[in-house]
Design an enzyme around this catalytic site. Structure first.
Site, PDB file in Angstrom:
ATOM      1  N   SER A  65     -54.926  50.119 -64.475  1.00 25.11           N
ATOM      2  CA  SER A  65     -54.711  51.184 -65.228  1.00 25.11           C
ATOM      3  C   SER A  65     -53.143  51.333 -64.744  1.00 25.11           C
ATOM      4  CB  SER A  65     -55.472  52.535 -64.672  1.00 25.11           C
ATOM      5  OG  SER A  65     -56.650  52.374 -64.876  1.00 25.11           O
TER       6      SER A  65
HETATM    7  N1  SAH Z   1     -59.681  51.432 -62.561  1.00 26.67           N
HETATM    8  C1  SAH Z   1     -59.616  50.345 -62.687  1.00 26.67           C
HETATM    9  C2  SAH Z   1     -59.802  50.106 -64.385  1.00 26.67           C
HETATM   10  C3  SAH Z   1     -60.350  48.802 -64.791  1.00 26.67           C
HETATM   11  S1  SAH Z   1     -60.646  48.639 -66.557  1.00 26.67           S
HETATM   12  C4  SAH Z   1     -58.663  49.267 -62.078  1.00 26.67           C
HETATM   13  O1  SAH Z   1     -57.545  50.227 -62.124  1.00 26.67           O
HETATM   14  O2  SAH Z   1     -58.682  47.880 -62.158  1.00 26.67           O
HETATM   15  C5  SAH Z   1     -62.013  49.470 -66.785  1.00 26.67           C
HETATM   16  C6  SAH Z   1     -63.137  48.798 -66.109  1.00 26.67           C
HETATM   17  O3  SAH Z   1     -64.446  49.546 -66.500  1.00 26.67           O
HETATM   18  C7  SAH Z   1     -63.490  47.539 -66.524  1.00 26.67           C
HETATM   19  O4  SAH Z   1     -63.536  46.699 -65.362  1.00 26.67           O
HETATM   20  C8  SAH Z   1     -64.691  47.408 -67.138  1.00 26.67           C
HETATM   21  O5  SAH Z   1     -65.694  46.069 -67.106  1.00 26.67           O
HETATM   22  C9  SAH Z   1     -65.606  48.614 -66.680  1.00 26.67           C
HETATM   23  N2  SAH Z   1     -66.637  49.000 -67.597  1.00 26.67           N
HETATM   24  C10 SAH Z   1     -66.604  49.083 -68.740  1.00 26.67           C
HETATM   25  N3  SAH Z   1     -67.816  49.703 -69.371  1.00 26.67           N
HETATM   26  C11 SAH Z   1     -68.585  49.903 -68.206  1.00 26.67           C
HETATM   27  C12 SAH Z   1     -69.922  50.531 -67.895  1.00 26.67           C
HETATM   28  N4  SAH Z   1     -70.588  50.783 -68.976  1.00 26.67           N
HETATM   29  N5  SAH Z   1     -70.259  50.737 -66.414  1.00 26.67           N
HETATM   30  C13 SAH Z   1     -69.593  50.026 -65.767  1.00 26.67           C
HETATM   31  N6  SAH Z   1     -68.133  49.571 -65.649  1.00 26.67           N
HETATM   32  C14 SAH Z   1     -67.730  49.465 -67.187  1.00 26.67           C
END
Ligand code: SAH
Length: 220
Positions: A65
């Site tokens: 993010s």
């Molecule tokens: N805060 C993280 C954001 C990553 S993007 C960072 O800064 O790296 C969002 C993440 O949510 C991804 O890794 C994706 O795989 C995860 N995600 C999407 N749907 C999900 C679900 N149903 N359960 C758990 N994780 C999920």
């Protein structure tokens, strides 16, 4: 606490100075962003861009993010009176997780892509962060065994907030996550505060997150 080279520490400082100038977060939250290195969460090839205020790829079609958004979400999370437990849905590279680990006694984090989860585990272990518990699962169900949580943070956007996540928010706790807009294209970062009788909703800003998906993707 976190060892890092001077170059990245000063670049990180400049980024946080910009976030501070926008009044996005309290001094406490800004101090945490000053301390937690962001470059160790991304591939070495793009580490030189870690202190730009931008989204970066972390593989598996996912992203880390934008610092502005991390500042806003962390600030919203920090506003709860009781900081015992936080639940994060979407560990990704673990950067937001590491930031939350400085605010909450215990952080629980769920990720549906196994290799990302494994990498995040390693990165947080290298940073000697020990108050985070990881789970490889579809986060739609939250983590009932450890609920209620003072804060539930979602870092992927859903059509609507999963009911089980609402149910796992403690009284006076907050749920903060992006939700798809029903009327126009895009998403809103929304905060719900749980009171005795209801959830009080406020829109924080427009955002663009990856979608919250169903099921899991295991390491082949
Ligand atoms: N805060 C993280 C954001 C990553 S993007 C960072 O800064 O790296 C969002 C993440 O949510 C991804 O890794 C994706 O795989 C995860 N995600 C999407 N749907 C999900 C679900 N149903 N359960 C758990 N994780 C999920």
């Amino acid at each position: 606490m976190f060892g890092s080279g001077m170059t990245s520490a000063s670049a990180r400082g400049r980024l946080v100075d910009k976030l501070a100038a926008q009044n996005l977060a309290t001094p406490e939250v800004l101090e945490i962003l000053r301390e937690v290195p962001r470059h160790v969460f991304v591939d070495e090839a793009i580490a030189h861009r870690a202190y730009d205020d931008t989204v970066l790829p972390i593989g598996f079609q996912q992203t880390i993010s934008q610092p502005t958004i991390v500042a806003m979400m962390t600030n919203a999370a920090a506003g709860v009176a009781d900081r015992s437990r936080a639940l994060e849905i979407g560990t990704g590279c673990g950067y937001q997780t590491a930031v939350l680990s400085r605010l909450f006694d215990e952080v629980y984090t769920v990720e549906r892509i196994e290799p990302l989860q494994l990498r995040a585990r390693r990165t947080l272990a290298n940073l000697e962060i020990t108050n985070v518990t990881f789970k490889f699962a579809d986060g739609h169900d939250g983590w009932p065994e450890y609920s209620p949580f003072n804060v539930v943070i979602g870092t992927a956007s859903a059509e609507e907030v999963p009911t089980s996540l609402c149910n796992q928010v403690a009284l006076d706790g907050r749920l903060i996550m992006p939700v798809d807009n029903q009327v126009y294209v895009g998403q809103s970062l929304v905060q719900w505060e749980r009171t005795e009788s209801t959830f009080r909703k406020s829109n924080l800003c427009g955002v663009r997150f990856v979608p919250m998906l169903r099921g899991v993707e295991a390491t082949p």
